[in-house]
Design an enzyme around this catalytic site. Structure first.
Site, PDB file in Angstrom:
ATOM      1  N   CYS A  12       0.866  -1.184   0.000  1.00  0.00           N
ATOM      2  CA  CYS A  12       0.000   0.000   0.000  1.00  0.00           C
ATOM      3  C   CYS A  12       0.901   1.231   0.000  1.00  0.00           C
ATOM      4  O   CYS A  12       1.888   1.263   0.739  1.00  0.00           O
ATOM      5  CB  CYS A  12      -0.889  -0.016   1.246  1.00  0.00           C
ATOM      6  SG  CYS A  12      -1.996   1.405   1.332  1.00  0.00           S
ATOM      7  N   GLU A  59      -8.730  -1.022  -2.578  1.00  0.00           N
ATOM      8  CA  GLU A  59      -9.086   0.410  -2.618  1.00  0.00           C
ATOM      9  C   GLU A  59     -10.434   0.654  -1.946  1.00  0.00           C
ATOM     10  O   GLU A  59     -10.624   1.656  -1.251  1.00  0.00           O
ATOM     11  CB  GLU A  59      -9.102   0.921  -4.065  1.00  0.00           C
ATOM     12  CG  GLU A  59      -7.783   0.770  -4.836  1.00  0.00           C
ATOM     13  CD  GLU A  59      -6.565   1.323  -4.105  1.00  0.00           C
ATOM     14  OE1 GLU A  59      -6.704   2.283  -3.331  1.00  0.00           O
ATOM     15  OE2 GLU A  59      -5.466   0.777  -4.299  1.00  0.00           O
ATOM     16  N   HIS A  66     -10.127   1.090   1.680  1.00  0.00           N
ATOM     17  CA  HIS A  66      -9.672   2.429   2.098  1.00  0.00           C
ATOM     18  C   HIS A  66     -10.863   3.359   2.371  1.00  0.00           C
ATOM     19  O   HIS A  66     -10.786   4.227   3.238  1.00  0.00           O
ATOM     20  CB  HIS A  66      -8.803   3.068   1.008  1.00  0.00           C
ATOM     21  CG  HIS A  66      -7.345   2.672   1.068  1.00  0.00           C
ATOM     22  ND1 HIS A  66      -6.568   2.875   2.174  1.00  0.00           N
ATOM     23  CD2 HIS A  66      -6.534   2.093   0.139  1.00  0.00           C
ATOM     24  CE1 HIS A  66      -5.329   2.449   1.931  1.00  0.00           C
ATOM     25  NE2 HIS A  66      -5.282   1.959   0.702  1.00  0.00           N
TER      26      HIS A  66
HETATM   27 NI    NI Z   1      -3.603   1.071  -0.183  1.00  0.00          NI
END
Ligand code: NI
Length: 184
Positions: free
Chosen positions: A97, A140, A143
């Site tokens: 990441c 993603e 996130h």
């Molecule tokens: Ni990430």
């Protein structure tokens, strides 16, 4: 543009949906995030990573130094994503990441997902993703909920430094003991 590390509170905040009227004013941010993602050798970048708690991310998979085996697809802005269905079948692979520099972790994710989202041109997109692309989408997507990949490590597993990960990659694959050719 700066990518925030995981200690930044935006990375642990649940992001808010993007209202349709906001999409027009976000266009230059989309391009900037795409550029930042490419410059950082990323395959995706989510809005919270640049300090914006809105539900969108960039997918820009292409082979690069961090992910030499990534497939190349046209970059895409994924707004207000939904995961409609996930396969029961899981696959483990190493992930990194951009907000957690210098580490990799082996994470089990569904092999195939069915998703729906709005793109930067206000189009409603739906379809299936599998393997690497499903993994990028799910990483993603996490996130946007303030979830980071180490949260999904198996209880008995740990993050590897890039050096440990590279050494592990060079180890020969274990012989398949269930293969009868290995028995004589
Ligand atoms: Ni990430």
């Amino acid at each position: 543009m700066q990518i925030y590390p995981d200690i930044h509170p935006a990375l642990r905040t649940k992001s808010a949906p993007v209202a349709p009227y906001q999409i027009g004013s976000l266009q230059s941010l989309f391009s900037e995030m795409h550029q930042t993602c490419i410059e950082a050798d990323g395959v995706g970048l989510a809005a919270p990573q640049v300090g914006i708690n809105l539900r969108f991310f960039i997918m820009c998979p292409a082979p690069n130094e961090r992910y030499p085996d990534a497939p190349e697809i046209p970059w895409e802005v994924v707004i207000n994503p939904r995961i409609i269905r996930q396969s029961i079948e899981m696959q483990s692979a190493f992930e990194g990441c951009l907000s957690i520099a210098g580490f990799r972790g082996s994470i089990a994710r569904p092999l195939e997902i069915e998703v729906a989202y709005t793109n930067a041109s206000h189009q409603q997109i739906s379809g299936k993703l599998n393997g690497f692309l499903a993994r990028v989408f799910l990483h993603e997507y996490d996130h946007l909920d303030g979830v980071l990949y180490p949260d999904r490590l198996a209880a008995n597993d740990k993050l590897l430094t890039l050096e440990e990960w590279k050494n592990k990659k060079e180890e020969p694959a274990p012989a398949n003991l269930s293969d009868p050719r290995h028995l004589d």
